[in-house]
Design a protein around this motif. Structure first.
Motif, mmCIF file in Angstrom:
data_model
loop_
_atom_site.group_PDB
_atom_site.id
_atom_site.type_symbol
_atom_site.label_atom_id
_atom_site.label_comp_id
_atom_site.label_asym_id
_atom_site.label_seq_id
_atom_site.Cartn_x
_atom_site.Cartn_y
_atom_site.Cartn_z
ATOM 1 N N PHE A 173 13.915 -10.135 -5.030
ATOM 2 C CA PHE A 173 13.661 -9.113 -6.037
ATOM 3 C C PHE A 173 12.283 -9.296 -6.661
ATOM 4 C CE2 PHE A 173 14.480 -7.868 -10.645
ATOM 5 C CZ PHE A 173 14.118 -6.561 -10.442
ATOM 6 N N THR A 174 11.492 -8.218 -6.642
ATOM 7 C CA THR A 174 10.151 -8.246 -7.215
ATOM 8 C C THR A 174 10.215 -7.805 -8.677
ATOM 9 O OG1 THR A 174 9.243 -7.647 -5.053
ATOM 10 C CG2 THR A 174 7.778 -7.465 -6.951
ATOM 11 N N LYS A 175 9.963 -8.730 -9.582
ATOM 12 C CA LYS A 175 9.984 -8.431 -11.008
ATOM 13 C C LYS A 175 8.663 -7.784 -11.415
ATOM 14 C CE LYS A 175 12.907 -12.463 -11.893
ATOM 15 N NZ LYS A 175 13.014 -13.768 -12.589
ATOM 16 N N PRO A 176 8.645 -7.105 -12.561
ATOM 17 C CA PRO A 176 7.386 -6.494 -13.030
ATOM 18 C C PRO A 176 6.265 -7.531 -13.124
ATOM 19 C CG PRO A 176 9.236 -5.707 -14.329
ATOM 20 C CD PRO A 176 9.780 -6.792 -13.449
ATOM 21 N N GLY A 177 5.097 -7.173 -12.583
ATOM 22 C CA GLY A 177 3.963 -8.080 -12.619
ATOM 23 C C GLY A 177 3.915 -9.052 -11.460
ATOM 24 N N GLU A 178 4.924 -9.029 -10.577
ATOM 25 C CA GLU A 178 4.957 -9.913 -9.424
ATOM 26 C C GLU A 178 4.728 -9.106 -8.141
ATOM 27 O OE1 GLU A 178 8.208 -13.200 -11.101
ATOM 28 O OE2 GLU A 178 8.779 -11.753 -9.559
ATOM 29 N N PHE A 179 4.455 -9.819 -7.050
ATOM 30 C CA PHE A 179 4.375 -9.151 -5.762
ATOM 31 C C PHE A 179 4.977 -10.067 -4.703
ATOM 32 C CE2 PHE A 179 0.450 -11.574 -5.862
ATOM 33 C CZ PHE A 179 0.341 -12.072 -4.573
ATOM 34 N N THR A 180 5.407 -9.465 -3.618
ATOM 35 C CA THR A 180 6.022 -10.196 -2.523
ATOM 36 C C THR A 180 4.937 -10.674 -1.565
ATOM 37 O OG1 THR A 180 7.975 -8.797 -2.681
ATOM 38 C CG2 THR A 180 7.718 -10.063 -0.672
ATOM 39 N N ASP A 181 4.926 -11.976 -1.283
ATOM 40 C CA ASP A 181 3.866 -12.517 -0.424
ATOM 41 C C ASP A 181 4.311 -12.691 1.020
ATOM 42 O OD1 ASP A 181 5.619 -14.607 -0.799
ATOM 43 O OD2 ASP A 181 4.070 -16.138 -1.054
ATOM 44 N N TYR A 182 5.480 -12.173 1.386
ATOM 45 C CA TYR A 182 5.926 -12.324 2.768
ATOM 46 C C TYR A 182 5.019 -11.565 3.730
ATOM 47 C CZ TYR A 182 10.244 -14.806 1.730
ATOM 48 O OH TYR A 182 11.139 -15.754 1.344
ATOM 49 N N VAL A 183 4.604 -10.379 3.319
ATOM 50 C CA VAL A 183 3.714 -9.567 4.153
ATOM 51 C C VAL A 183 2.660 -8.938 3.249
ATOM 52 C CG1 VAL A 183 3.508 -7.659 5.771
ATOM 53 C CG2 VAL A 183 5.593 -9.034 5.749
ATOM 54 N N LEU A 184 1.404 -9.110 3.603
ATOM 55 C CA LEU A 184 0.305 -8.431 2.920
ATOM 56 C C LEU A 184 -0.462 -7.621 3.962
ATOM 57 C CD1 LEU A 184 -1.127 -11.438 0.847
ATOM 58 C CD2 LEU A 184 0.484 -9.707 0.048
ATOM 59 N N MET A 185 -0.738 -6.362 3.648
ATOM 60 C CA MET A 185 -1.557 -5.554 4.546
ATOM 61 C C MET A 185 -2.719 -4.987 3.763
ATOM 62 S SD MET A 185 -0.875 -2.215 6.932
ATOM 63 C CE MET A 185 -1.714 -1.075 5.865
ATOM 64 N N MET A 186 -3.922 -5.135 4.319
ATOM 65 C CA MET A 186 -5.105 -4.664 3.613
ATOM 66 C C MET A 186 -5.995 -3.853 4.554
ATOM 67 S SD MET A 186 -6.576 -8.508 3.536
ATOM 68 C CE MET A 186 -4.847 -9.053 3.551
ATOM 69 N N THR A 187 -6.715 -2.919 3.985
ATOM 70 C CA THR A 187 -7.703 -2.192 4.769
ATOM 71 C C THR A 187 -8.932 -3.065 4.939
ATOM 72 O OG1 THR A 187 -8.640 -1.194 2.770
ATOM 73 C CG2 THR A 187 -6.887 0.026 3.883
ATOM 74 N N GLY A 188 -9.747 -2.704 5.926
ATOM 75 C CA GLY A 188 -10.960 -3.471 6.161
ATOM 76 C C GLY A 188 -11.874 -3.487 4.953
ATOM 77 N N ALA A 189 -11.908 -2.378 4.213
ATOM 78 C CA ALA A 189 -12.774 -2.312 3.025
ATOM 79 C C ALA A 189 -12.306 -3.298 1.972
ATOM 80 C CB ALA A 189 -12.771 -0.892 2.477
ATOM 81 N N TRP A 190 -10.993 -3.427 1.787
ATOM 82 C CA TRP A 190 -10.482 -4.386 0.777
ATOM 83 C C TRP A 190 -10.803 -5.808 1.213
ATOM 84 C CZ3 TRP A 190 -7.552 -8.641 0.106
ATOM 85 C CH2 TRP A 190 -7.124 -8.916 -1.203
ATOM 86 N N ARG A 191 -10.608 -6.108 2.492
ATOM 87 C CA ARG A 191 -10.830 -7.466 2.973
ATOM 88 C C ARG A 191 -12.296 -7.874 2.824
ATOM 89 N NH1 ARG A 191 -12.343 -9.337 7.802
ATOM 90 N NH2 ARG A 191 -12.183 -7.280 8.729
ATOM 91 N N ARG A 192 -13.191 -6.935 3.082
ATOM 92 C CA ARG A 192 -14.613 -7.275 2.993
ATOM 93 C C ARG A 192 -15.107 -7.421 1.565
ATOM 94 N NH1 ARG A 192 -14.467 -4.122 7.720
ATOM 95 N NH2 ARG A 192 -14.593 -2.155 6.585
ATOM 96 N N THR A 193 -14.350 -6.907 0.591
ATOM 97 C CA THR A 193 -14.751 -7.048 -0.804
ATOM 98 C C THR A 193 -14.024 -8.173 -1.505
ATOM 99 O OG1 THR A 193 -13.083 -5.411 -1.494
ATOM 100 C CG2 THR A 193 -15.304 -4.595 -1.010
ATOM 101 N N SER A 194 -13.065 -8.813 -0.824
ATOM 102 C CA SER A 194 -12.265 -9.854 -1.460
ATOM 103 C C SER A 194 -12.947 -11.204 -1.346
ATOM 104 C CB SER A 194 -10.877 -9.910 -0.822
ATOM 105 O OG SER A 194 -10.975 -10.254 0.544
#
Length: 206
Positions: A185-206
């Motif tokens: 269960f994902t509580k407010p303010g949390e995120f699930t780290d089992y799977v993360l998907m990002m666009t190329g633009a996000w990855r290049r700015t991270s």
């Protein structure tokens, strides 16, 4: 192998070129996972019959067989990194200083050390992907980071995911939303780290 069958295979069938980066480590000993029952797992000693997970080992051949069993995979390449990751002084300082997973029964250092090793492996694979992009003049439109304990129950429909952000130049990061009743269960303010998907633009700015 569920991610090969449920994620990789549908992507390849859909005409997408896919690169798979695997960080493979192995050594005998009790797990220091943050999952309480992890120490109950028993190592398959036949899988590691030669006592290692290195290029050319039995373990390596088994992993390759699972990939090859998918059948013809045009546009699919795998990149395996066999490396025992050591924690440097900065990483060990983080292990000793932060309070994550500290309980009355344990100081949580073993768990934090495991998390730090996972981060180092991910960083190593991340740099390999950047090097490949630079050396071959290519650019990944999307990147997925997947934990090794994820179990996929059905085929992933990548078209539905792309519909959320059809333009790779938009910096977007996606995680599953686990509602009430979920095993994670994902509580407010949390995120699930089992799977993360990002666009190329996000990855290049991270």
């Amino acid at each position: 192998t569920s991610f090969l069958e449920r994620l990789m295979q549908p992507l390849v069938r859909g005409g997408h070129a896919v690169d798979l980066y695997l960080g493979l480590q192995y050594k005998y000993g009790a797990s220091s996972s943050w999952v309480a029952y992890a120490n109950e797992f028993v190592v398959d000693r036949d899988l590691f019959r030669d006592g290692e997970a290195t290029p050319g080992s039995h373990f390596h051949s088994v992993v390759l067989k699972h990939i090859r069993d998918l059948g013809p995979c045009a546009g699919f390449r795998e990149h395996m990194a066999f490396k025992e990751v050591a924690i440097d002084l900065d990483g060990e300082a983080w292990v000793q200083e932060v309070n994550w997973w500290r309980t009355k029964k344990s100081d949580g250092a073993a768990t934090r050390r495991t998390i730090m090793r996972l981060f180092y492996v991910l960083r190593m694979l991340w740099h390999r992907a950047l090097e490949l992009e630079s050396s071959q003049a290519v650019s990944y439109t999307h990147t997925m980071v997947i934990r090794d304990d994820v179990l996929w129950y059905g085929d992933v429909d990548f078209r539905r995911i792309l519909a959320l952000s059809p333009k790779p130049e938009e910096p977007c990061l996606y995680t599953p939303h686990c509602g009430k009743g979920s095993t994670y269960f994902t509580k407010p303010g949390e995120f699930t780290d089992y799977v993360l998907m990002m666009t190329g633009a996000w990855r290049r700015t991270s």
